[in-house]
Design an enzyme around this catalytic site. Structure first.
Site, PDB file in Angstrom:
ATOM      1  N   VAL A  82       0.995  -1.234  -0.005  1.00 43.03           N
ATOM      2  CA  VAL A  82       0.022  -0.022  -0.141  1.00 43.03           C
ATOM      3  C   VAL A  82       0.786   1.098   0.103  1.00 43.03           C
ATOM      4  O   VAL A  82       1.823   1.563   1.119  1.00 43.03           O
ATOM      5  CB  VAL A  82      -1.102   0.030   1.321  1.00 43.03           C
ATOM      6  CG1 VAL A  82      -1.715   1.278   1.145  1.00 43.03           C
ATOM      7  CG2 VAL A  82      -1.896  -1.185   1.321  1.00 43.03           C
ATOM      8  N   LYS A  83       0.534   2.232  -1.050  1.00 46.97           N
ATOM      9  CA  LYS A  83       1.230   3.362  -1.116  1.00 46.97           C
ATOM     10  C   LYS A  83       0.679   4.608  -0.262  1.00 46.97           C
ATOM     11  O   LYS A  83      -0.599   4.611  -0.592  1.00 46.97           O
ATOM     12  CB  LYS A  83       1.588   3.754  -2.642  1.00 46.97           C
ATOM     13  CG  LYS A  83       2.610   3.088  -3.316  1.00 46.97           C
ATOM     14  CD  LYS A  83       2.710   3.596  -4.889  1.00 46.97           C
ATOM     15  CE  LYS A  83       3.467   4.808  -4.924  1.00 46.97           C
ATOM     16  NZ  LYS A  83       3.825   5.204  -6.174  1.00 46.97           N
TER      17      LYS A  83
END
Length: 217
Positions: A82-83
């Site tokens: 997850v960015k």
């Protein structure tokens, strides 16, 4: 150093994978928007193609919304990373996701101090944007060098993922500095493969090969 491809284009990912060069994929909202498809569909297809990490970015900026989006992204596939943007609320989310065992890629990093804070929050990857730093008169690769120095000084496990790569020189410097990952557009991957002396040498070999007498059948 691991090589990721920076794209949401399935055809580009297939091509990079066919070359045996692909360790992972990074995407961002701009790249996904260019596909004209829903983000979840794009990420799910990429995860089916790639065994390595696939970064998908949250689109919100508040803590609760980012956390909810992060959980939705992480549920797509086990290899999703997850960015999260490098903002205060983002660091809170990174800390919580890390405690849950969800890997994170903290994006839009432009200073070594930001990189230290992301690492302290538990980021799996930190993404310094070297090309964008160069654009505003800073030395992007010098920033990477400082991040690596700080991480090495304190034995920090967060991996340095060189992003916003604009040329083969960025890749070479990332290798020389000991960066963990560089995420590279397909255009740059092709530039890494090509060398004019390789082309000249191959042309000469083929010309000489044409002069070799044919044996009897």
């Amino acid at each position: 150093m691991k090589i990721f491809i920076d794209t949401a284009d399935i055809a580009e990912i297939r091509e990079a994978a066919s070359l045996g060069l692909l360790d992972g994929v990074t995407t961002n909202p701009t790249l996904v928007a260019a596909t004209g498809r829903p983000m979840r569909d794009v990420l799910a297809e990429i995860c089916d193609l790639v065994d390595g990490p696939v970064s998908g970015e949250v689109l919100s900026t508040t803590h609760d919304e980012m956390l909810e989006e992060a959980h939705e992204l992480a549920a797509i596939a086990p290899n999703i990373v997850v960015k999260i943007p490098l903002i205060a609320e983002g660091l809170r989310v990174v800390k919580e996701l890390t405690a849950e065992g969800i890997r994170t890629n903290v994006t839009l990093c432009f200073s070594p101090i930001q990189a230290l804070l992301a690492a302290k929050a538990g980021a799996t990857y930190i993404s310094p944007f070297v090309g964008r730093l160069d654009d505003v008169g800073h030395d992007g690769m010098d920033t990477v060098a400082q991040i690596l120095e700080i991480y090495n000084n304190y034995e920090i496990d967060t991996e340095v993922l060189v992003a916003s790569v604009r040329s083969p020189v960025h890749v070479l410097e990332a290798l020389r500095l000991g960066a963990d990952v560089a995420t590279i557009p397909l255009k740059i991957i092709h530039q890494l493969i090509k060398h004019p002396l390789t082309d000249v040498g191959l042309k000469r070999f083929l010309e000489d090969a044409a002069k070799i007498p044919k044996g009897k059948r």
